[in-house]
Design a protein around this motif. Structure first.
Motif, PDB file in Angstrom:
ATOM      1  N   GLY A   1      -9.289  18.650  -6.471  1.00  0.00           N
ATOM      2  CA  GLY A   1      -9.789  17.574  -5.631  1.00  0.00           C
ATOM      3  C   GLY A   1     -10.952  16.868  -6.309  1.00  0.00           C
ATOM      4  N   TRP A   2     -11.150  15.600  -5.954  1.00  0.00           N
ATOM      5  CA  TRP A   2     -12.140  14.780  -6.641  1.00  0.00           C
ATOM      6  C   TRP A   2     -13.555  15.348  -6.531  1.00  0.00           C
ATOM      7  CZ3 TRP A   2     -12.012  11.601 -10.407  1.00  0.00           C
ATOM      8  CH2 TRP A   2     -13.039  10.664 -10.620  1.00  0.00           C
ATOM      9  N   THR A   3     -13.858  15.979  -5.413  1.00  0.00           N
ATOM     10  CA  THR A   3     -15.213  16.506  -5.216  1.00  0.00           C
ATOM     11  C   THR A   3     -15.272  18.028  -5.239  1.00  0.00           C
ATOM     12  OG1 THR A   3     -14.952  16.430  -2.807  1.00  0.00           O
ATOM     13  CG2 THR A   3     -15.893  14.480  -3.875  1.00  0.00           C
ATOM     14  N   ASP A   4     -14.202  18.685  -5.673  1.00  0.00           N
ATOM     15  CA  ASP A   4     -14.198  20.147  -5.707  1.00  0.00           C
ATOM     16  C   ASP A   4     -15.339  20.669  -6.577  1.00  0.00           C
ATOM     17  OD1 ASP A   4     -12.002  20.128  -4.125  1.00  0.00           O
ATOM     18  OD2 ASP A   4     -10.600  20.903  -5.626  1.00  0.00           O
ATOM     19  N   GLU A   5     -15.963  21.750  -6.109  1.00  0.00           N
ATOM     20  CA  GLU A   5     -17.058  22.337  -6.879  1.00  0.00           C
ATOM     21  C   GLU A   5     -16.554  23.243  -7.993  1.00  0.00           C
ATOM     22  OE1 GLU A   5     -19.153  24.008  -3.510  1.00  0.00           O
ATOM     23  OE2 GLU A   5     -20.659  22.413  -3.630  1.00  0.00           O
ATOM     24  N   TRP A   6     -15.440  23.923  -7.753  1.00  0.00           N
ATOM     25  CA  TRP A   6     -14.783  24.728  -8.776  1.00  0.00           C
ATOM     26  C   TRP A   6     -13.409  24.121  -9.065  1.00  0.00           C
ATOM     27  CZ3 TRP A   6     -16.214  29.373 -11.324  1.00  0.00           C
ATOM     28  CH2 TRP A   6     -17.440  29.934 -10.928  1.00  0.00           C
ATOM     29  N   LEU A   7     -13.043  24.059 -10.324  1.00  0.00           N
ATOM     30  CA  LEU A   7     -11.757  23.531 -10.761  1.00  0.00           C
ATOM     31  C   LEU A   7     -11.168  24.477 -11.796  1.00  0.00           C
ATOM     32  CD1 LEU A   7     -13.226  20.018 -11.449  1.00  0.00           C
ATOM     33  CD2 LEU A   7     -11.537  20.376  -9.664  1.00  0.00           C
ATOM     34  N   ALA A   8      -9.841  24.528 -11.854  1.00  0.00           N
ATOM     35  CA  ALA A   8      -9.201  25.392 -12.849  1.00  0.00           C
ATOM     36  C   ALA A   8      -7.870  24.793 -13.274  1.00  0.00           C
ATOM     37  CB  ALA A   8      -8.981  26.800 -12.290  1.00  0.00           C
TER      38      ALA A   8
ATOM     39  N   VAL B   1       3.187  35.125 -23.235  1.00  0.00           N
ATOM     40  CA  VAL B   1       2.502  35.951 -24.220  1.00  0.00           C
ATOM     41  C   VAL B   1       1.001  35.720 -24.152  1.00  0.00           C
ATOM     42  CG1 VAL B   1       2.244  36.407 -26.692  1.00  0.00           C
ATOM     43  CG2 VAL B   1       4.523  35.998 -25.719  1.00  0.00           C
ATOM     44  N   THR B   2       0.622  34.451 -24.001  1.00  0.00           N
ATOM     45  CA  THR B   2      -0.792  34.084 -23.915  1.00  0.00           C
ATOM     46  C   THR B   2      -0.967  33.078 -22.788  1.00  0.00           C
ATOM     47  OG1 THR B   2      -1.027  34.361 -26.308  1.00  0.00           O
ATOM     48  CG2 THR B   2      -2.772  33.157 -25.175  1.00  0.00           C
ATOM     49  N   THR B   3      -2.044  33.225 -22.052  1.00  0.00           N
ATOM     50  CA  THR B   3      -2.394  32.276 -21.004  1.00  0.00           C
ATOM     51  C   THR B   3      -3.813  31.778 -21.252  1.00  0.00           C
ATOM     52  OG1 THR B   3      -0.941  33.264 -19.339  1.00  0.00           O
ATOM     53  CG2 THR B   3      -2.802  31.981 -18.529  1.00  0.00           C
ATOM     54  N   TYR B   4      -3.977  30.475 -21.179  1.00  0.00           N
ATOM     55  CA  TYR B   4      -5.301  29.862 -21.316  1.00  0.00           C
ATOM     56  C   TYR B   4      -5.743  29.324 -19.962  1.00  0.00           C
ATOM     57  CZ  TYR B   4      -4.311  30.002 -26.318  1.00  0.00           C
ATOM     58  OH  TYR B   4      -4.001  30.416 -27.594  1.00  0.00           O
ATOM     59  N   LEU B   5      -7.023  29.406 -19.716  1.00  0.00           N
ATOM     60  CA  LEU B   5      -7.572  28.955 -18.446  1.00  0.00           C
ATOM     61  C   LEU B   5      -8.894  28.233 -18.697  1.00  0.00           C
ATOM     62  CD1 LEU B   5      -6.616  29.309 -15.469  1.00  0.00           C
ATOM     63  CD2 LEU B   5      -8.267  31.174 -15.288  1.00  0.00           C
ATOM     64  N   SER B   6      -8.960  26.970 -18.286  1.00  0.00           N
ATOM     65  CA  SER B   6     -10.231  26.249 -18.253  1.00  0.00           C
ATOM     66  C   SER B   6     -10.764  26.293 -16.830  1.00  0.00           C
ATOM     67  CB  SER B   6     -10.054  24.797 -18.696  1.00  0.00           C
ATOM     68  OG  SER B   6      -9.963  24.692 -20.095  1.00  0.00           O
ATOM     69  N   VAL B   7     -12.019  26.693 -16.679  1.00  0.00           N
ATOM     70  CA  VAL B   7     -12.647  26.813 -15.370  1.00  0.00           C
ATOM     71  C   VAL B   7     -13.953  26.026 -15.405  1.00  0.00           C
ATOM     72  CG1 VAL B   7     -13.557  28.375 -13.619  1.00  0.00           C
ATOM     73  CG2 VAL B   7     -11.643  29.108 -15.069  1.00  0.00           C
ATOM     74  N   TRP B   8     -14.104  25.122 -14.441  1.00  0.00           N
ATOM     75  CA  TRP B   8     -15.311  24.323 -14.334  1.00  0.00           C
ATOM     76  C   TRP B   8     -16.053  24.684 -13.038  1.00  0.00           C
ATOM     77  CZ3 TRP B   8     -10.543  22.360 -15.612  1.00  0.00           C
ATOM     78  CH2 TRP B   8     -10.424  21.586 -16.776  1.00  0.00           C
ATOM     79  N   ARG B   9     -17.369  24.718 -13.112  1.00  0.00           N
ATOM     80  CA  ARG B   9     -18.188  24.851 -11.904  1.00  0.00           C
ATOM     81  C   ARG B   9     -19.165  23.675 -11.848  1.00  0.00           C
ATOM     82  NH1 ARG B   9     -23.489  28.171 -10.668  1.00  0.00           N
ATOM     83  NH2 ARG B   9     -23.713  27.565  -8.479  1.00  0.00           N
ATOM     84  N   ARG B  10     -19.057  22.897 -10.744  1.00  0.00           N
ATOM     85  CA  ARG B  10     -19.991  21.787 -10.517  1.00  0.00           C
ATOM     86  C   ARG B  10     -20.962  22.082  -9.378  1.00  0.00           C
ATOM     87  NH1 ARG B  10     -16.261  16.425 -10.334  1.00  0.00           N
ATOM     88  NH2 ARG B  10     -15.154  17.633  -8.738  1.00  0.00           N
ATOM     89  N   GLY B  11     -20.774  23.197  -8.686  1.00  0.00           N
ATOM     90  CA  GLY B  11     -21.614  23.579  -7.568  1.00  0.00           C
ATOM     91  C   GLY B  11     -20.996  24.777  -6.875  1.00  0.00           C
ATOM     92  N   GLY B  12     -21.504  25.088  -5.668  1.00  0.00           N
ATOM     93  CA  GLY B  12     -20.957  26.201  -4.921  1.00  0.00           C
ATOM     94  C   GLY B  12     -21.450  27.537  -5.431  1.00  0.00           C
TER      95      GLY B  12
ATOM     96  N   ALA C   1     -21.093  23.982 -15.619  1.00  0.00           N
ATOM     97  CA  ALA C   1     -20.703  24.986 -16.606  1.00  0.00           C
ATOM     98  C   ALA C   1     -19.190  25.060 -16.689  1.00  0.00           C
ATOM     99  CB  ALA C   1     -21.285  26.351 -16.234  1.00  0.00           C
ATOM    100  N   VAL C   2     -18.689  25.388 -17.859  1.00  0.00           N
ATOM    101  CA  VAL C   2     -17.256  25.471 -18.098  1.00  0.00           C
ATOM    102  C   VAL C   2     -16.983  26.665 -18.992  1.00  0.00           C
ATOM    103  CG1 VAL C   2     -17.361  23.956 -20.123  1.00  0.00           C
ATOM    104  CG2 VAL C   2     -15.203  24.166 -18.866  1.00  0.00           C
ATOM    105  N   LEU C   3     -15.847  27.306 -18.775  1.00  0.00           N
ATOM    106  CA  LEU C   3     -15.360  28.366 -19.659  1.00  0.00           C
ATOM    107  C   LEU C   3     -13.925  28.045 -20.067  1.00  0.00           C
ATOM    108  CD1 LEU C   3     -16.432  31.757 -17.986  1.00  0.00           C
ATOM    109  CD2 LEU C   3     -17.578  30.544 -19.841  1.00  0.00           C
ATOM    110  N   LEU C   4     -13.602  28.314 -21.305  1.00  0.00           N
ATOM    111  CA  LEU C   4     -12.216  28.369 -21.761  1.00  0.00           C
ATOM    112  C   LEU C   4     -11.903  29.829 -22.036  1.00  0.00           C
ATOM    113  CD1 LEU C   4      -9.513  27.203 -22.693  1.00  0.00           C
ATOM    114  CD2 LEU C   4     -10.513  26.944 -24.975  1.00  0.00           C
ATOM    115  N   ILE C   5     -10.925  30.361 -21.301  1.00  0.00           N
ATOM    116  CA  ILE C   5     -10.616  31.795 -21.327  1.00  0.00           C
ATOM    117  C   ILE C   5      -9.200  31.981 -21.863  1.00  0.00           C
ATOM    118  CG2 ILE C   5     -10.366  33.863 -19.899  1.00  0.00           C
ATOM    119  CD1 ILE C   5     -12.195  32.259 -17.841  1.00  0.00           C
TER     120      ILE C   5
END
Length: 710
Positions: free
Chosen positions: A626-633, A642-653, A700-704
């Protein structure tokens, strides 16, 4: 069944009035109604027992024409007079190059119109592609006002379905939202009225920006989570889809442009043909799986190109950097900094041709370099410097427009431009070329062959920053919408010709960001601009949702770190692009060494994983962003998981969030935080069912990376 079958042959195929077609991932069943019109009564996975009653299915083709309108009035694209009159005459199947194909021939004896429903599906994918070819075999002209590309009835009742759409605006692309279908298609108690509702949920795209307002897509999900359907209309101009209720079920109708919404109509003289834009429908047990099938399908239909697997890093000087004001003095230090950061392409964006003190917006068209901007050795010296630093040079170009003050506006004939009632159209100080005219095409061929051939430019960012609605009406065009579709298809044909002549050239499609993010254009261009969004905090929902419409390896996502950013914001803007096509920008030349190191680290991580991106399928463990979501993935699954990548963003919450990863549940996994190189706190912990992600600061963002334990 293979070969050709007529009505008599069908009598021996699954009873008197049915035939089937498909492959191991798709099962389609067709039934002949008493009036002879074939209907698609089942479209499902072979193991899925859901079907549709014949009374709720739709004719295979619906169309309207002058003198042959709807069987009943309303906003729906069903119940046309032609729909029940187009009777089955033959059908045949074929297998070629990994595709299964079915063509059903229909005929209307009243007018002599013959329609060919051309269905196809990539083997192994639960995706149906459809288009309709019309041929006037009668003795009189026929003016067609609308014709379906794909029709499907017999879906669950509106009460059981949620409909998903994606608003797509400049700087705010790919904003998916959902609502119950019943909110738009009210329950009128059809049993009492002995008639289906006339209500329909219809969505249209208009003008020369086909995805301005909404993506040319949609989706349905069963509320109990049992099934999902996702579709796209592959039109480079107008399009329409609608959903409504029929015989206690739901129907879906996918169309290109129509007379009512787009001022589109064509006259078919005896012997003449017209083919609709294609439409594609993907099936899945859930929305992520359906979008994954569409991703694989898009890879199957696009033009092959080495860029789709090489995924080179592109630096573009525009966004939050030179902003259309390139000069030799500004570019040379940027070129060196980009090369040091690991960029492999360097694209000089808009302004390189600007030698006019009154501004370039309404003077473009000749596309010659500015001596004022490049005084020492000209633009050629700058391109040489890019090559000397080991990068491929690129240039921005807006090929379809000619400024009103450009000499090209007078040099080309009037017929080479969009027009209405004999008047050349002007939009924001610009004229629009009509690529159906040989002079317009010759002008652009000469331009691109000079840039890509003589100058050795290997990357073109093709932009388009005006919108013309409803289109052009050149001599021979019955309506402006038909002229617009004709030009748009001619533009893609021209672009294909450019790539034929320059097979190593890489083309990025841009139209003020994502205003031309349609399936037809994506099948020709190598990259797609996802947005012009300049705020790094507002880009993540666009980047996270972009794989709903464009495969990750084609989705260009800006990463524009700046020297005034703190380290957290630098890693943020870099991290958001690592599961797409990283488009690096920013004043890297002004950064101290430790900031440049952050950029190099991110680029190195991207290069280490990009080999996986070209075959990976997207998923959204927190749901579509969502446009205003505090967490995104956003997640990407490689073949075989075999491999899974995950980008996780935190803008608040909250500072910590548990993220389910259902396709990996029950496995013992290794968790690697790839970006940033030194994550805050614990980063991410796998508990056997999901990830607990800790991000104590914002943004903050992580690439996992998740993989099997060694």
């Amino acid at each position: 069944m293979t070969g050709t079958a007529d009505a008599a042959h069908m009598a021996s195929n699954q009873g008197q009035h049915e035939f089937t077609w498909g492959h191991e991932a798709l099962d389609a069943r067709f039934s002949l109604a008493p009036d002879g019109a074939p209907r698609l009564v089942r479209l499902a996975h072979p193991g899925d027992e859901h079907g549709a009653a014949a009374q709720s299915a739709l004719p295979l083709v619906e169309l309207t024409a002058f003198g042959h309108g709807s069987g009943w009035s309303g906003p729906r694209f069903t119940g046309t007079a032609f729909g029940s009159r187009l009777a089955h005459r033959a059908h045949h199947t074929s297998s070629r190059n990994g595709w299964e194909r079915l063509t059903v021939e229909l005929h209307d004896p009243d007018t002599g119109l013959t329609a060919f429903a051309e269905l196809s599906s990539p083997a192994g994918l639960p995706v149906l592609r459809s288009r309709v070819r019309l041929r006037n075999d009668g003795r009189a002209p026929l003016v067609v006002q609308s014709v379906s590309s794909l029709l499907l009835g017999g879906l669950p009742a509106p009460d059981a379905l949620d409909v998903h759409r994606a608003r797509n605006d400049w700087l705010a692309e790919c904003r998916w939202y959902a609502e119950p279908l019943r909110a738009s298609v009210a329950d009128i108690n059809t049993d009492v009225h002995e008639h289906d509702s006339r209500a329909a949920l219809a969505l249209t795209g208009r003008g020369s920006w086909p995805t301005d307002g909404h993506l040319a897509m949609g989706a349905l999900t069963e509320r109990d989570g049992g099934r999902a359907w996702a579709w796209q209309v592959e039109s480079p101009a107008g399009w329409r889809w609608d959903l409504g209720e029929r015989a206690h079920g739901t129907y879906l109708a996918l169309n290109g442009p129509t007379d009512a919404e787009h001022q589109w109509r064509i006259r078919l003289a005896p012997g003449e043909e017209f083919t609709t834009v294609p439409a594609a429908l993907a099936l899945g047990p859930d929305l992520d799986t359906a979008f994954g099938a569409l991703t694989s399908y898009r890879r199957a239909v696009r033009r092959p190109h080495p860029d789709h697997t090489a995924l080179p890093v592109v630096f573009n000087d525009y966004m939050n950097t030179l902003m259309g004001d390139p000069t030799t003095a500004k570019l040379l230090p940027l070129i060196d900094a980009a090369a040091d950061a690991g960029a492999e392409y360097f694209c000089i964006d808009s302004g390189w041709y600007d030698d006019d003190t009154r501004g370039w917006w309404d003077s473009v068209g000749a596309w010659q370099p500015s001596p004022r901007r490049f005084p020492d050795g000209g633009l050629e010296a700058v391109l040489d410097r890019i090559r000397e630093r080991g990068m491929v040079p690129g240039l921005w170009l807006e090929p379809e427009v000619v400024g009103v003050r450009s000499p090209v506006a007078a040099e080309l004939p009037p017929e080479a431009f969009f027009q209405r009632d004999g008047v050349r159209l002007t939009e924001q100080g610009r004229h629009q070329l009509d690529l159906r005219h040989p002079a317009a095409r010759a002008h652009l061929d000469k331009t691109v062959d000079r840039i890509a051939g003589d100058w050795g430019v290997g990357y073109l960012k093709l932009d388009y920053n005006i919108v013309v609605d409803p289109g052009t009406q050149a001599p021979g065009d019955l309506a402006p919408g038909a002229g617009l579709l004709g030009h748009a298809e001619a533009y893609l044909d021209w672009l294909s010709g450019v790539l034929d002549r320059h097979p190593g050239l890489v083309v990025e499609n841009c139209a003020s960001g994502g205003m031309r993010m349609d399936g037809a254009t994506l099948a020709v261009a190598q990259l797609q601009s996802t947005s012009d969004q300049q705020d790094p905090l507002r880009y993540p929902p666009i980047a996270a949702a972009a794989p709903t419409v464009v495969p990750p390896e084609q989705g260009a996502v800006w990463a524009y770190p700046q020297p005034e950013y703190d380290d957290g914001l630098i890693t943020w803007t870099l991290g958001g692009a690592l599961l797409g096509r990283i488009h690096l920008s920013g004043h890297l030349d002004r950064m101290p060494d430790h900031q440049r190191a952050l950029v190099r680290d991110a680029v190195d991580i991207y290069k280490s994983i990009r080999g996986d991106l070209a075959g990976a399928l997207p998923f959204w463990p927190l749901g579509l962003p969502g446009w205003t979501d505090e967490w995104l993935a956003l997640g990407l699954r490689t073949p075989g998981d075999v491999t899974t990548y995950l980008s996780v963003w935190r803008r608040g919450g909250p500072a910590e969030l548990r993220i389910p990863v259902r396709h990996l549940a029950g496995r013992a996994l290794r968790v690697d935080v790839l970006h940033p190189a030194a994550p805050d706190a614990d980063g991410a912990v796998w508990d056997g069912e999901g990830l607990t992600v800790s991000l104590p600061r914002t943004p903050a963002v992580l690439l996992i990376r998740l993989g099997q334990q060694q």
